[in-house]
Design an enzyme around this catalytic site. Structure first.
Site, PDB file in Angstrom:
ATOM      1  CB  SER A 240      -0.965   0.010   1.184  1.00 57.11           C
ATOM      2  OG  SER A 240      -0.302  -0.246   2.394  1.00 57.11           O
ATOM      3  CG  HIS A 270      -0.956  -5.194   1.916  1.00 58.22           C
ATOM      4  ND1 HIS A 270      -0.220  -5.103   3.068  1.00 58.22           N
ATOM      5  CD2 HIS A 270      -0.921  -3.938   1.366  1.00 58.22           C
ATOM      6  CE1 HIS A 270       0.239  -3.868   3.214  1.00 58.22           C
ATOM      7  NE2 HIS A 270      -0.187  -3.139   2.192  1.00 58.22           N
ATOM      8  CG  HIS A 317       6.020  -9.505   7.333  1.00 64.21           C
ATOM      9  ND1 HIS A 317       6.963  -8.694   6.760  1.00 64.21           N
ATOM     10  CD2 HIS A 317       4.937  -8.720   7.576  1.00 64.21           C
ATOM     11  CE1 HIS A 317       6.479  -7.460   6.679  1.00 64.21           C
ATOM     12  NE2 HIS A 317       5.254  -7.452   7.167  1.00 64.21           N
ATOM     13  NE  ARG A 326       2.945  -4.428  12.218  1.00 59.95           N
ATOM     14  CZ  ARG A 326       2.741  -4.440  10.911  1.00 59.95           C
ATOM     15  NH1 ARG A 326       2.214  -3.382  10.303  1.00 59.95           N
ATOM     16  NH2 ARG A 326       3.054  -5.498  10.186  1.00 59.95           N
ATOM     17  CG  ASP A 372      -3.214  -8.298   9.039  1.00 59.88           C
ATOM     18  OD1 ASP A 372      -3.603  -7.182   9.450  1.00 59.88           O
ATOM     19  OD2 ASP A 372      -2.551  -8.443   8.001  1.00 59.88           O
TER      20      ASP A 372
HETATM   21  N1  NMX Z   1       0.691 -20.126   5.145  1.00 63.26           N
HETATM   22  C1  NMX Z   1       1.059 -21.052   4.220  1.00 63.26           C
HETATM   23  N2  NMX Z   1       2.083 -20.876   3.368  1.00 63.26           N
HETATM   24  C2  NMX Z   1       2.785 -19.745   3.484  1.00 63.26           C
HETATM   25  C3  NMX Z   1       2.506 -18.775   4.446  1.00 63.26           C
HETATM   26  C4  NMX Z   1       1.389 -18.984   5.302  1.00 63.26           C
HETATM   27  N3  NMX Z   1       0.998 -18.087   6.205  1.00 63.26           N
HETATM   28  N4  NMX Z   1       3.387 -17.753   4.331  1.00 63.26           N
HETATM   29  C5  NMX Z   1       4.214 -18.082   3.302  1.00 63.26           C
HETATM   30  N5  NMX Z   1       3.831 -19.268   2.782  1.00 63.26           N
HETATM   31  C6  NMX Z   1       4.385 -19.944   1.619  1.00 63.26           C
HETATM   32  C7  NMX Z   1       4.235 -19.039   0.395  1.00 63.26           C
HETATM   33  O1  NMX Z   1       2.895 -19.090  -0.119  1.00 63.26           O
HETATM   34  C8  NMX Z   1       5.289 -19.591  -0.523  1.00 63.26           C
HETATM   35  O2  NMX Z   1       4.791 -20.803  -1.067  1.00 63.26           O
HETATM   36  P1  NMX Z   1       5.111 -21.231  -2.609  1.00 63.26           P
HETATM   37  O3  NMX Z   1       6.612 -21.245  -2.716  1.00 63.26           O
HETATM   38  O4  NMX Z   1       4.468 -22.562  -2.729  1.00 63.26           O
HETATM   39  O5  NMX Z   1       4.484 -20.178  -3.464  1.00 63.26           O
HETATM   40  C9  NMX Z   1       6.408 -19.938   0.455  1.00 63.26           C
HETATM   41  O6  NMX Z   1       5.775 -20.103   1.750  1.00 63.26           O
HETATM   42  C10 NMX Z   1       7.495 -18.883   0.570  1.00 63.26           C
HETATM   43  O7  NMX Z   1       6.895 -17.652   0.915  1.00 63.26           O
HETATM   44  P2  NMX Z   1       7.706 -16.571   1.798  1.00 63.26           P
HETATM   45  O8  NMX Z   1       8.913 -16.187   1.017  1.00 63.26           O
HETATM   46  O9  NMX Z   1       7.884 -17.090   3.168  1.00 63.26           O
HETATM   47  O10 NMX Z   1       6.651 -15.372   1.898  1.00 63.26           O
HETATM   48  P3  NMX Z   1       6.425 -14.146   0.902  1.00 63.26           P
HETATM   49  O11 NMX Z   1       7.385 -13.069   1.236  1.00 63.26           O
HETATM   50  O12 NMX Z   1       6.369 -14.591  -0.509  1.00 63.26           O
HETATM   51  O13 NMX Z   1       4.947 -13.708   1.320  1.00 63.26           O
HETATM   52  C11 NMX Z   1       3.161 -13.209   2.776  1.00 63.26           C
HETATM   53  C12 NMX Z   1       4.654 -13.031   2.515  1.00 63.26           C
HETATM   54  C13 NMX Z   1       2.762 -12.279   3.929  1.00 63.26           C
HETATM   55  C14 NMX Z   1       2.378 -12.795   1.532  1.00 63.26           C
HETATM   56  C15 NMX Z   1       2.865 -14.695   3.124  1.00 63.26           C
HETATM   57  O14 NMX Z   1       3.563 -15.038   4.311  1.00 63.26           O
HETATM   58  C16 NMX Z   1       1.391 -14.998   3.294  1.00 63.26           C
HETATM   59  O15 NMX Z   1       0.713 -15.263   2.293  1.00 63.26           O
HETATM   60  N6  NMX Z   1       0.855 -14.920   4.563  1.00 63.26           N
HETATM   61  C17 NMX Z   1      -0.564 -15.087   4.781  1.00 63.26           C
HETATM   62  C18 NMX Z   1      -1.306 -13.814   4.427  1.00 63.26           C
HETATM   63  C19 NMX Z   1      -1.050 -12.711   5.433  1.00 63.26           C
HETATM   64  O16 NMX Z   1      -1.127 -12.908   6.635  1.00 63.26           O
HETATM   65  N7  NMX Z   1      -0.768 -11.492   4.939  1.00 63.26           N
HETATM   66  C20 NMX Z   1      -0.647 -10.311   5.811  1.00 63.26           C
HETATM   67  C21 NMX Z   1       0.751  -9.669   5.786  1.00 63.26           C
HETATM   68  C22 NMX Z   1       0.769  -8.487   6.707  1.00 63.26           C
HETATM   69  N8  NMX Z   1      -0.040  -7.365   6.193  1.00 63.26           N
HETATM   70  O17 NMX Z   1      -0.882  -6.839   6.892  1.00 63.26           O
HETATM   71  O18 NMX Z   1       0.146  -6.946   5.033  1.00 63.26           O
HETATM   72  C1  MLT Z   2       2.288  -3.782   6.464  1.00 61.17           C
HETATM   73  O1  MLT Z   2       2.001  -3.325   7.584  1.00 61.17           O
HETATM   74  O2  MLT Z   2       2.323  -3.052   5.463  1.00 61.17           O
HETATM   75  C2  MLT Z   2       2.494  -5.252   6.315  1.00 61.17           C
HETATM   76  O3  MLT Z   2       3.055  -5.821   7.458  1.00 61.17           O
HETATM   77  C3  MLT Z   2       3.153  -5.676   5.038  1.00 61.17           C
HETATM   78  C4  MLT Z   2       4.592  -5.304   4.832  1.00 61.17           C
HETATM   79  O4  MLT Z   2       5.243  -4.639   5.616  1.00 61.17           O
HETATM   80  O5  MLT Z   2       5.119  -5.765   3.783  1.00 61.17           O
END
Ligand code: NMX
Ligand code: MLT
Length: 433
Positions: A240, A270, A317, A326, A372
């Site tokens: 964002s 996100h 993350h 947080r 979250d």
């Molecule tokens: N549950 C299951 N699998 C996961 C998760 C999770 N919570 N987090 C990461 N992975 C998987 C990811 O999908 C990827 O799989 P593949 O190689 O099969 O595509 C693998 O682990 C490697 O991912 P990472 O490098 O650890 O994470 P990345 O930096 O790509 O993504 C998020 C970060 C936040 C997008 C990811 O951890 C996620 O999808 N979390 C759940 C959604 C979430 O809680 N988002 C909120 C973030 C905070 N915010 O407010 O923005």
């Molecule tokens: C945020 O607060 O924007 C989330 O934790 C996602 C991020 O920092 O990438």
């Protein structure tokens, strides 16, 4: 000129001059090297922008102008129960200084004086079906306020580049002042049959927001102060913030750039993850047929989610590699203010169960909870269970960080953002070399 603007102007001018000198002398200095997997992997970790208001450390978490969340709670002027006022954080992000009580009081009054929302905005919202997702209503309402943009008008009148920051400051202050009214209006029209509550301008920004949402509970007011403070900023690379920065670098005004950023926040990876977390927990409770699931039952449900090739919302993350401070701040709040909540106990049990399971997958870089994972359970406790609204709350808070950073960007004369893209052929040609 009021004191915040005056203070900011002095700091920004000094930094502008300093940065020009640094750039002139050291502009060719290398600050990063980029690998192929960073190019194809979502640009993780590439240093490519300046963001004054906060910086994220993978282990320690967020620092707002150098201050951690516990320090911010300790040092910023607070409400009656000791939770920090987001007005103080906004001041800190713009000036780098901890404001006095009087300075925060003056900022609250300034926002109160700017908070009137025109009927046109409410009419625009009323033209949409009441079941339109609250985040869609939110971005449309922000755009409905855009005709008020001072930047847009002054740019058309031919203002000089040195005045850009001043117009962005005015738009940002007006927008922040009005967002709680707009957000509360969306909540009440979506979930309370349009039974709206008038603002109470004797209250601070967060307490007035809580009031317009429908709660005058003193603990909920405190939660809102904390919530709106900790969600405000997470350095510039998150989706964002980065979107706002990109769009505002085209000199698109703060309304347009903030609305763009809110569309990024509305993605489930996100900010929308805050609604996904509580939805997932509610589904788990229904599925298991108990409001007090055991750790073994949670483990089984987590496994089913993973087997269905879905993510566990609220965990993981892109930058953090430890539990999000947080999350910890919200847990501390729950321990202090809330006794005997089955839902909050469940959130804490999930925290015990999920990290080892994600770790065992061998691919998740951060198995720990993010912001979250906790927020929804606190909101449900105070009667706000309509989870499709949660990302709007995140958005109101995020306005503080991204708009403060936007004022900095214009004051420092940041140019149009325009990184380089490459094709797969180019990548292959590099490997063959
Ligand atoms: N549950 C299951 N699998 C996961 C998760 C999770 N919570 N987090 C990461 N992975 C998987 C990811 O999908 C990827 O799989 P593949 O190689 O099969 O595509 C693998 O682990 C490697 O991912 P990472 O490098 O650890 O994470 P990345 O930096 O790509 O993504 C998020 C970060 C936040 C997008 C990811 O951890 C996620 O999808 N979390 C759940 C959604 C979430 O809680 N988002 C909120 C973030 C905070 N915010 O407010 O923005
Ligand atoms: C945020 O607060 O924007 C989330 O934790 C996602 C991020 O920092 O990438």
């Amino acid at each position: 000129m009021e004191s915040l603007k005056q203070k900011f102007a002095e700091k920004a001018l000094a930094l502008y001059t300093e940065l020009r000198a640094i750039n002139k002398e050291h502009g060719n200095q290398k600050v990063d090297e980029v690998t192929l997997s960073q190019v194809t992997g979502g640009a993780r970790g590439i240093k490519m922008m300046m963001w004054e208001t906060s910086q994220l450390d993978a282990i320690k978490g967020i620092r707002f102008r150098g201050y951690s969340i516990p320090e911010v709670k300790e040092l910023l002027p607070s409400g009656p129960q000791g939770e920090p006022k987001p007005e103080g954080l906004f001041w800190l992000m713009l000036t780098g200084e901890i404001p006095t009580e009087a300075e925060v009081e003056a900022l609250t009054k300034d926002w109160q004086s700017r908070s009137e929302v025109s009927d046109q905005v409410f009419k625009t919202l009323e033209s949409m079906p009441a079941d339109t997702h609250p985040m869609t209503q939110f971005t449309i309402a922000i755009m409905a306020m855009q005709p008020d943009s001072i930047f847009d008008r002054r740019y058309a009148e031919g203002m000089s580049k040195t005045e850009h920051w001043d117009a962005v400051y005015e738009d940002s202050m007006n927008l922040i002042a009005r967002l709680p009214r707009v957000a509360a209006y969306i909540y009440r029209r979506s979930f309370k049959d349009g039974d709206h509550i008038a603002p109470d301008n004797s209250l601070d920004w967060s307490a007035n927001f809580a009031h317009m949402l429908g709660s005058d509970d003193k603990d909920f007011r405190s939660l809102m102060r904390l919530y709106l403070t900790i969600h405000a900023d997470h350095e510039g690379g998150n989706a964002s913030a980065h979107t706002v920065n990109l769009v505002s670098s085209t000199l698109s005004d703060p309304y347009r750039s903030f609305a763009a950023g809110m569309n990024a926040l509305a993605g489930p990876l996100h900010g929308l993850a805050n609604q996904e977390v509580i939805k997932w927990i509610f589904e788990m409770i229904e599925n298991l047929g108990t409001k007090t699931p055991t750790k073994e039952q949670i483990q089984q449900y987590v496994q089913e989610t993973l087997d269905a090739r879905k993510v566990i919302p609220g965990y993981g993350h892109a930058v953090l590699r430890e539990p999000d401070p947080r999350f910890t701040a919200q847990r501390r709040f729950a321990e202090e203010y809330i006794k005997d909540s089955e839902l909050i106990e469940t959130v804490w049990k999930i925290f015990d169960v999920v990290p080892p399971m994600l770790e065992a997958l061998g691919k998740v870089k951060n198995p720990w909870p993010n912001v979250d994972a906790h927020s929804g359970a606190l909101l449900v406790h105070y009667g706000f269970s309509e989870y499709s609204f949660y990302t709007v709350l995140f958005g109101v808070s995020r306005a503080l960080g991204v708009l403060a950073a936007g004022i900095w960007s214009r004051a420092l004369g940041m140019p149009l953002e325009r990184p380089k893209s490459v094709t797969s052929d180019w990548i292959k040609s590099q490997i063959q070399k």
